[in-house]
Design a protein around this motif. Structure first.
Motif, PDB file in Angstrom:
ATOM      1  N   ARG A 105     120.938  66.487  64.721  1.00 25.28           N
ATOM      2  CA  ARG A 105     122.033  65.537  64.447  1.00 25.28           C
ATOM      3  C   ARG A 105     121.944  64.288  65.310  1.00 25.28           C
ATOM      4  NH1 ARG A 105     124.979  62.237  63.414  1.00 25.28           N
ATOM      5  NH2 ARG A 105     127.168  62.246  62.735  1.00 25.28           N
ATOM      6  N   PHE A 106     121.590  64.442  66.592  1.00 19.78           N
ATOM      7  CA  PHE A 106     121.654  63.324  67.530  1.00 19.78           C
ATOM      8  C   PHE A 106     120.295  62.886  68.075  1.00 19.78           C
ATOM      9  CE2 PHE A 106     125.748  65.532  67.796  1.00 19.78           C
ATOM     10  CZ  PHE A 106     126.596  64.496  67.468  1.00 19.78           C
ATOM     11  N   GLY A 107     119.223  63.517  67.612  1.00 17.28           N
ATOM     12  CA  GLY A 107     117.899  63.116  68.068  1.00 17.28           C
ATOM     13  C   GLY A 107     117.349  64.025  69.146  1.00 17.28           C
ATOM     14  N   ARG A 108     116.108  63.776  69.520  1.00 23.16           N
ATOM     15  CA  ARG A 108     115.401  64.645  70.471  1.00 23.16           C
ATOM     16  C   ARG A 108     115.409  64.115  71.910  1.00 23.16           C
ATOM     17  NH1 ARG A 108     115.217  67.262  65.779  1.00 23.16           N
ATOM     18  NH2 ARG A 108     113.235  67.322  64.671  1.00 23.16           N
ATOM     19  N   ARG A 109     115.158  62.821  72.073  1.00 21.76           N
ATOM     20  CA  ARG A 109     114.831  62.294  73.395  1.00 21.76           C
ATOM     21  C   ARG A 109     115.997  62.426  74.383  1.00 21.76           C
ATOM     22  NH1 ARG A 109     114.807  57.494  76.476  1.00 21.76           N
ATOM     23  NH2 ARG A 109     112.912  57.304  77.760  1.00 21.76           N
ATOM     24  N   ARG A 110     117.154  61.937  74.005  1.00 23.39           N
ATOM     25  CA  ARG A 110     118.268  61.962  74.958  1.00 23.39           C
ATOM     26  C   ARG A 110     118.683  63.382  75.334  1.00 23.39           C
ATOM     27  NH1 ARG A 110     123.183  58.125  73.602  1.00 23.39           N
ATOM     28  NH2 ARG A 110     121.443  56.659  73.855  1.00 23.39           N
ATOM     29  N   PRO A 111     118.819  64.323  74.381  1.00 22.24           N
ATOM     30  CA  PRO A 111     119.183  65.685  74.787  1.00 22.24           C
ATOM     31  C   PRO A 111     118.171  66.351  75.716  1.00 22.24           C
ATOM     32  CG  PRO A 111     119.623  65.388  72.460  1.00 22.24           C
ATOM     33  CD  PRO A 111     118.867  64.169  72.909  1.00 22.24           C
ATOM     34  N   ILE A 112     116.862  66.147  75.470  1.00 25.18           N
ATOM     35  CA  ILE A 112     115.888  66.832  76.323  1.00 25.18           C
ATOM     36  C   ILE A 112     115.827  66.191  77.705  1.00 25.18           C
ATOM     37  CG2 ILE A 112     113.775  65.545  75.701  1.00 25.18           C
ATOM     38  CD1 ILE A 112     112.333  68.247  75.695  1.00 25.18           C
ATOM     39  N   LEU A 113     116.061  64.874  77.790  1.00 22.93           N
ATOM     40  CA  LEU A 113     116.117  64.239  79.101  1.00 22.93           C
ATOM     41  C   LEU A 113     117.300  64.757  79.902  1.00 22.93           C
ATOM     42  CD1 LEU A 113     115.228  60.526  78.249  1.00 22.93           C
ATOM     43  CD2 LEU A 113     113.864  62.115  79.597  1.00 22.93           C
ATOM     44  N   LEU A 114     118.463  64.812  79.281  1.00 23.41           N
ATOM     45  CA  LEU A 114     119.642  65.324  79.979  1.00 23.41           C
ATOM     46  C   LEU A 114     119.458  66.784  80.381  1.00 23.41           C
ATOM     47  CD1 LEU A 114     122.487  63.759  77.768  1.00 23.41           C
ATOM     48  CD2 LEU A 114     121.869  63.128  80.110  1.00 23.41           C
ATOM     49  N   ALA A 115     118.893  67.577  79.481  1.00 27.96           N
ATOM     50  CA  ALA A 115     118.713  69.001  79.762  1.00 27.96           C
ATOM     51  C   ALA A 115     117.730  69.231  80.906  1.00 27.96           C
ATOM     52  CB  ALA A 115     118.237  69.724  78.510  1.00 27.96           C
ATOM     53  N   THR A 116     116.635  68.477  80.932  1.00 25.30           N
ATOM     54  CA  THR A 116     115.636  68.662  81.986  1.00 25.30           C
ATOM     55  C   THR A 116     116.176  68.241  83.341  1.00 25.30           C
ATOM     56  OG1 THR A 116     113.903  68.244  80.356  1.00 25.30           O
ATOM     57  CG2 THR A 116     113.258  68.157  82.664  1.00 25.30           C
ATOM     58  N   PHE A 117     116.901  67.120  83.385  1.00 25.59           N
ATOM     59  CA  PHE A 117     117.526  66.687  84.635  1.00 25.59           C
ATOM     60  C   PHE A 117     118.525  67.733  85.119  1.00 25.59           C
ATOM     61  CE2 PHE A 117     120.972  64.658  86.961  1.00 25.59           C
ATOM     62  CZ  PHE A 117     120.278  63.956  87.948  1.00 25.59           C
ATOM     63  N   PHE A 118     119.348  68.230  84.208  1.00 24.83           N
ATOM     64  CA  PHE A 118     120.365  69.209  84.579  1.00 24.83           C
ATOM     65  C   PHE A 118     119.734  70.534  84.973  1.00 24.83           C
ATOM     66  CE2 PHE A 118     124.191  71.851  83.722  1.00 24.83           C
ATOM     67  CZ  PHE A 118     125.054  71.174  84.566  1.00 24.83           C
ATOM     68  N   TYR A 119     118.600  70.873  84.343  1.00 27.63           N
ATOM     69  CA  TYR A 119     117.872  72.091  84.702  1.00 27.63           C
ATOM     70  C   TYR A 119     117.471  72.055  86.175  1.00 27.63           C
ATOM     71  CZ  TYR A 119     114.075  75.581  84.581  1.00 27.63           C
ATOM     72  OH  TYR A 119     113.256  76.652  84.822  1.00 27.63           O
ATOM     73  N   ALA A 120     116.903  70.927  86.614  1.00 23.81           N
ATOM     74  CA  ALA A 120     116.492  70.796  88.018  1.00 23.81           C
ATOM     75  C   ALA A 120     117.705  70.856  88.941  1.00 23.81           C
ATOM     76  CB  ALA A 120     115.733  69.488  88.213  1.00 23.81           C
ATOM     77  N   PHE A 121     118.791  70.176  88.559  1.00 21.39           N
ATOM     78  CA  PHE A 121     119.996  70.121  89.392  1.00 21.39           C
ATOM     79  C   PHE A 121     120.645  71.495  89.508  1.00 21.39           C
ATOM     80  CE2 PHE A 121     124.607  69.598  89.771  1.00 21.39           C
ATOM     81  CZ  PHE A 121     124.692  68.839  90.930  1.00 21.39           C
ATOM     82  N   ALA A 122     120.897  72.143  88.360  1.00 18.11           N
ATOM     83  CA  ALA A 122     121.556  73.453  88.364  1.00 18.11           C
ATOM     84  C   ALA A 122     120.658  74.518  88.975  1.00 18.11           C
ATOM     85  CB  ALA A 122     121.951  73.852  86.941  1.00 18.11           C
ATOM     86  N   GLY A 123     119.349  74.423  88.713  1.00 18.19           N
ATOM     87  CA  GLY A 123     118.435  75.421  89.244  1.00 18.19           C
ATOM     88  C   GLY A 123     118.368  75.410  90.753  1.00 18.19           C
ATOM     89  N   ALA A 124     118.393  74.221  91.360  1.00 17.59           N
ATOM     90  CA  ALA A 124     118.281  74.118  92.823  1.00 17.59           C
ATOM     91  C   ALA A 124     119.632  74.182  93.519  1.00 17.59           C
ATOM     92  CB  ALA A 124     117.573  72.812  93.190  1.00 17.59           C
ATOM     93  N   ALA A 125     120.734  74.150  92.771  1.00 21.42           N
ATOM     94  CA  ALA A 125     122.070  74.103  93.364  1.00 21.42           C
ATOM     95  C   ALA A 125     122.368  75.252  94.332  1.00 21.42           C
ATOM     96  CB  ALA A 125     123.123  74.072  92.252  1.00 21.42           C
ATOM     97  N   PRO A 126     121.889  76.501  94.108  1.00 23.00           N
ATOM     98  CA  PRO A 126     122.213  77.577  95.050  1.00 23.00           C
ATOM     99  C   PRO A 126     121.714  77.349  96.474  1.00 23.00           C
ATOM    100  CG  PRO A 126     121.511  78.508  92.963  1.00 23.00           C
ATOM    101  CD  PRO A 126     121.249  77.034  92.886  1.00 23.00           C
ATOM    102  N   VAL A 127     120.811  76.396  96.674  1.00 18.78           N
ATOM    103  CA  VAL A 127     120.378  76.080  98.046  1.00 18.78           C
ATOM    104  C   VAL A 127     121.542  75.536  98.851  1.00 18.78           C
ATOM    105  CG1 VAL A 127     118.808  74.663  99.417  1.00 18.78           C
ATOM    106  CG2 VAL A 127     118.016  75.651  97.279  1.00 18.78           C
ATOM    107  N   VAL A 128     122.491  74.888  98.173  1.00 16.09           N
ATOM    108  CA  VAL A 128     123.601  74.215  98.848  1.00 16.09           C
ATOM    109  C   VAL A 128     124.742  75.176  99.163  1.00 16.09           C
ATOM    110  CG1 VAL A 128     125.277  72.322  98.665  1.00 16.09           C
ATOM    111  CG2 VAL A 128     122.977  72.064  97.701  1.00 16.09           C
ATOM    112  N   PHE A 129     124.984  76.156  98.296  1.00 18.85           N
ATOM    113  CA  PHE A 129     126.095  77.075  98.530  1.00 18.85           C
ATOM    114  C   PHE A 129     125.592  78.512  98.544  1.00 18.85           C
ATOM    115  CE2 PHE A 129     126.133  75.671  94.054  1.00 18.85           C
ATOM    116  CZ  PHE A 129     125.787  76.848  93.429  1.00 18.85           C
ATOM    117  N   GLY A 130     126.396  79.408  99.133  1.00 17.74           N
ATOM    118  CA  GLY A 130     125.913  80.759  99.347  1.00 17.74           C
ATOM    119  C   GLY A 130     126.715  81.858  98.687  1.00 17.74           C
ATOM    120  N   ASP A 131     127.654  81.501  97.824  1.00 13.21           N
ATOM    121  CA  ASP A 131     128.488  82.505  97.172  1.00 13.21           C
ATOM    122  C   ASP A 131     127.755  83.085  95.966  1.00 13.21           C
ATOM    123  OD1 ASP A 131     131.318  83.690  96.750  1.00 13.21           O
ATOM    124  OD2 ASP A 131     130.786  82.826  94.800  1.00 13.21           O
ATOM    125  N   LEU A 132     127.723  84.412  95.859  1.00 13.57           N
ATOM    126  CA  LEU A 132     126.968  85.056  94.790  1.00 13.57           C
ATOM    127  C   LEU A 132     127.511  84.685  93.419  1.00 13.57           C
ATOM    128  CD1 LEU A 132     124.792  86.985  93.826  1.00 13.57           C
ATOM    129  CD2 LEU A 132     126.361  88.890  94.248  1.00 13.57           C
TER     130      LEU A 132
END
Length: 404
Positions: A80-107
């Motif tokens: 519906r909305f194209g390929r480029r913008r969703p995959i860019l947002l998803a990849t950026f968010f993947y790196a951010f969310a994936g590394a986020a547990p380094v900052v906090f320690g709650d299970l």
């Protein structure tokens, strides 16, 4: 004439797009492999948290569950909305969310971050497969899917080793592995473009311009679920099979399974060779036969040497499986429906990841152990290989359209 009429020639994909797609396709696998060696460390760190022994394994499986549940939605959005913008947002968010547990320690916060990792990787996986088909014709697509198949084992071994080393330093450092998505995001930002037919849906045959074919989707999803169930029998339960014949050493089991994993590489090359000469259903029948011989042979093995031989056969077939399925499905989907089509395919493949261990457990519990389950499922895979060949004329034929 083109300049005078204002018609702009469509951009062509090349090596940069292919390499970036091949690396991006590894990110969903990374979410599973990166935490596998760190599970004991995480359980030890959160030992004072109630039910930590149950919650920590969920950190490994939650992203895959999200993929199974949300892939059809991701595919619809990509169409519906194209390929480029969703995959860019998803990849950026993947790196951010994936590394986020380094900052906090709650299970529980870590578990929430894993939900978002799964959401991001859903879009990455669906759109990567759609872009392989959008960017390349059959010949080029086959090449880049093979490259992806060859990179997987190499990147997998490197990420497991890195994750284990980082977890040994500090429990949360294992999540730094997700920052590997950052350079992939930058490569996407520089070289990805919106495919013309994703925007306009033109340049195809009348069949390609028709409504989404749910019958075609049902056919390839059914084949995919069966193939994926067999594919994961060894991946999830291989260690238990070795223990069943008396191999108690985790180090020895790991060494054998690691060495056998090298057979994935020639399996990917065999896919490339056979898919040039054979239709998709014959390629599927071939890898189901190899998976069946390998899995069934493991179930019938009487000693470690015999089992090791069949593990290599199984892994050889596994090297053909994912590439063979993706290439087959890519030829069945018109451009304007590739997001939705690959969303359904991805959901089917990952759903089988959860179904497979349950089926192994049910058969093993009812029939006398893990090896019996391997033998039964291996035999079913061999049988299905023959059924695919006999019913090849009933499977959806590839679409014919002019690649832009």
């Amino acid at each position: 004439m083109e300049r005078e009429s204002g018609i702009r020639p469509q951009r062509r994909a090349g090596a940069m797009q292919g390499i970036t797609l091949a690396f991006a396709g590894f990110l969903p696998i990374l979410s599973i492999l990166s935490l596998a060696p760190a599970v004991p460390t995480l359980i030890a760190h959160f030992r004072d948290v109630p039910n930590a022994g149950l919650i920590v394994p969920l950190l490994v499986t939650t992203p895959g569950l999200m993929v199974a549940l949300l892939s059809p939605i991701a595919g619809f959005i990509a169409d519906r909305f194209g390929r480029r913008r969703p995959i860019l947002l998803a990849t950026f968010f993947y790196a951010f969310a994936g590394a986020a547990p380094v900052v906090f320690g709650d299970l529980w916060a870590v578990l929430v971050s894993r939900v978002f990792v799964g959401l991001a990787e859903t879009f990455v996986l669906v759109i990567v497969n759609a872009l392989f088909a959008d960017y390349y014709d059959d010949r080029q697509r086959r090449t880049w899917i093979t490259v992806q198949g060859l990179l997987g084992p190499l990147l997998g071994a490197a990420s497991i080793a890195s994750a284990g080393a980082l977890a040994g330093i500090q429990w949360s450092y294992v999540f730094l592995v997700y920052l590997l998505a950052a350079p992939i995001f930058l490569a996407m930002l520089l070289c990805f473009f919106e495919p013309e037919r994703t925007q306009h849906g033109g340049g195809t045959t009348a069949r390609a311009g028709s409504a989404f074919s749910w019958g075609t989707a049902a056919a390839y999803c059914s084949v995919t679920i069966f193939a994926s169930i067999i594919y994961y029998v060894f991946t999830v339960n291989g260690g238990l099979a070795f223990q069943a014949i008396g191999i108690a050493s985790p180090a020895k089991i790991g060494a054998i399974m690691g060495a056998a994993g090298l057979a994935v590489l020639p399996g990917a090359l065999l896919f490339n060779l056979l898919s040039r000469r054979w239709p998709g259903e014959r390629v599927i029948a071939t890898f189901l036969l190899l998976l069946g011989i390998g899995t069934g042979g493991m179930g019938l093995s009487m000693n470690v040497e015999m089992m090791t031989v069949f593990v290599f056969v199984q892994q050889f077939g596994a090297g053909m499986t994912v590439a063979g399925l993706i290439f087959w499905v890519s030829r069945l989907l018109p451009p304007q429906h590739r997001g939705r089509g690959f969303g359904l395919w991805t959901s089917a493949f990952f759903a089988a990841q959860f179904i497979s261990p349950a089926i192994v457990g049910i058969i093993g519990g009812a029939a006398g152990g893990i090896l019996v389950a391997f033998a039964v499922l291996g035999g079913l895979s061999i049988l299905m290989s023959g059924v695919i060949l006999m019913l090849a004329h009933r499977l959806p034929p590839p679409l014919a359209f002019e690649h832009a």
